[in-house]
Scaffold this motif. Structure first.
Motif, short mmCIF file in Angstrom:
data_model
loop_
_atom_site.label_atom_id
_atom_site.label_comp_id
_atom_site.label_asym_id
_atom_site.label_seq_id
_atom_site.Cartn_x
_atom_site.Cartn_y
_atom_site.Cartn_z
N THR A 88 -24.50 49.26 7.97
CA THR A 88 -25.92 49.05 7.66
C THR A 88 -26.70 50.35 7.80
O THR A 88 -27.56 50.64 6.97
CB THR A 88 -26.51 47.96 8.60
N LYS A 133 -26.16 52.31 4.69
CA LYS A 133 -26.87 51.69 3.56
C LYS A 133 -28.37 51.99 3.64
O LYS A 133 -29.01 52.27 2.63
CB LYS A 133 -26.64 50.18 3.52
N THR A 179 -30.42 53.98 0.81
CA THR A 179 -31.63 53.38 0.24
C THR A 179 -32.82 54.31 0.45
O THR A 179 -33.63 54.52 -0.46
CB THR A 179 -31.90 52.01 0.89
N SER A 224 -33.75 47.44 -0.24
CA SER A 224 -33.40 46.90 1.07
C SER A 224 -33.16 45.40 1.00
O SER A 224 -32.21 44.87 1.57
CB SER A 224 -34.49 47.20 2.09
N LYS A 225 -34.02 44.71 0.28
CA LYS A 225 -33.91 43.25 0.15
C LYS A 225 -32.67 42.85 -0.64
O LYS A 225 -31.97 41.92 -0.29
CB LYS A 225 -35.19 42.69 -0.50
N SER A 226 -32.40 43.58 -1.73
CA SER A 226 -31.33 43.16 -2.62
C SER A 226 -29.96 43.76 -2.30
O SER A 226 -28.94 43.26 -2.78
CB SER A 226 -31.69 43.51 -4.07
N TRP A 227 -29.90 44.83 -1.49
CA TRP A 227 -28.61 45.48 -1.24
C TRP A 227 -28.32 45.72 0.24
O TRP A 227 -27.25 45.40 0.72
CB TRP A 227 -28.55 46.80 -2.01
N THR A 228 -29.26 46.27 0.97
CA THR A 228 -28.99 46.71 2.33
C THR A 228 -28.96 45.55 3.32
O THR A 228 -28.07 45.47 4.16
CB THR A 228 -30.05 47.74 2.78
N THR A 240 -28.91 42.03 2.73
CA THR A 240 -28.75 40.78 1.98
C THR A 240 -28.48 39.59 2.89
O THR A 240 -28.74 38.46 2.52
CB THR A 240 -27.60 40.90 0.96
N GLN A 241 -27.96 39.83 4.10
CA GLN A 241 -27.64 38.74 5.02
C GLN A 241 -28.89 38.12 5.65
O GLN A 241 -28.83 37.05 6.21
CB GLN A 241 -26.66 39.21 6.10
N SER A 242 -30.02 38.79 5.55
CA SER A 242 -31.27 38.26 6.11
C SER A 242 -31.81 37.19 5.17
O SER A 242 -32.01 37.42 3.99
CB SER A 242 -32.29 39.38 6.27
N ASN A 243 -32.03 35.98 5.70
CA ASN A 243 -32.48 34.87 4.86
C ASN A 243 -33.91 34.43 5.15
O ASN A 243 -34.29 33.32 4.85
CB ASN A 243 -31.51 33.69 4.99
#
Length: 125
Positions: free
Chosen positions: A3, A6, A10, A52-56, A58-61
């Motif tokens: 992370t 990434k 980013t 960050s939202k779409s690649w770094t 992604t596990q955050s919901n």
């Protein structure tokens, strides 16, 4: 550790957008370097959030609106620190604005952005 890398990748893309926008505003639109830097930071911030939202992270919901609100708070702090640092280094140390912007951006990016994005904006809890 993945992370962290990434986030740095980013950040480099967003910083590239920020710097190109800043230089364009200074050279082609004749903006004051500090104004141009803030304009660049807005564009770079939007690029950073999107990546960050779409690649770094992604596990955050968490809801996007909640994340974006937190991101704006962190971004405001980031922009303020960068603008203040840029002004101080160019004004008091007589360093050219692009060199100063680079130095300050690296310092703020590694010491401030990573931790706030990981633990506050895109936290898993």
């Amino acid at each position: 550790m993945r992370t962290f890398f990434k986030v740095q990748a980013t950040s480099m893309v967003a910083s590239g957008f920020d710097f190109l926008t800043t230089v364009g505003c200074v050279n082609w639109l004749n903006c004051w370097y500090l104004t141009a830097s803030v304009i660049g930071a807005v564009g770079g911030g939007l690029v950073n959030f999107g990546m960050s939202k779409s690649w770094t992270f992604t596990q955050s919901n968490q809801p996007v609106g909640q994340q974006f609100g937190r991101f704006v708070l962190v971004w405001l702090g980031n922009t303020g620190l960068n603008a203040a640092g840029l002004f101080m280094v160019t004004h008091f140390l007589d360093v050219r604005y692009l060199v100063a912007k680079t130095m300050v951006a690296i310092l703020i990016g590694v010491s401030y952005n990573y931790f706030f994005q990981k633990d506050f904006v895109f936290s898993l809890s």
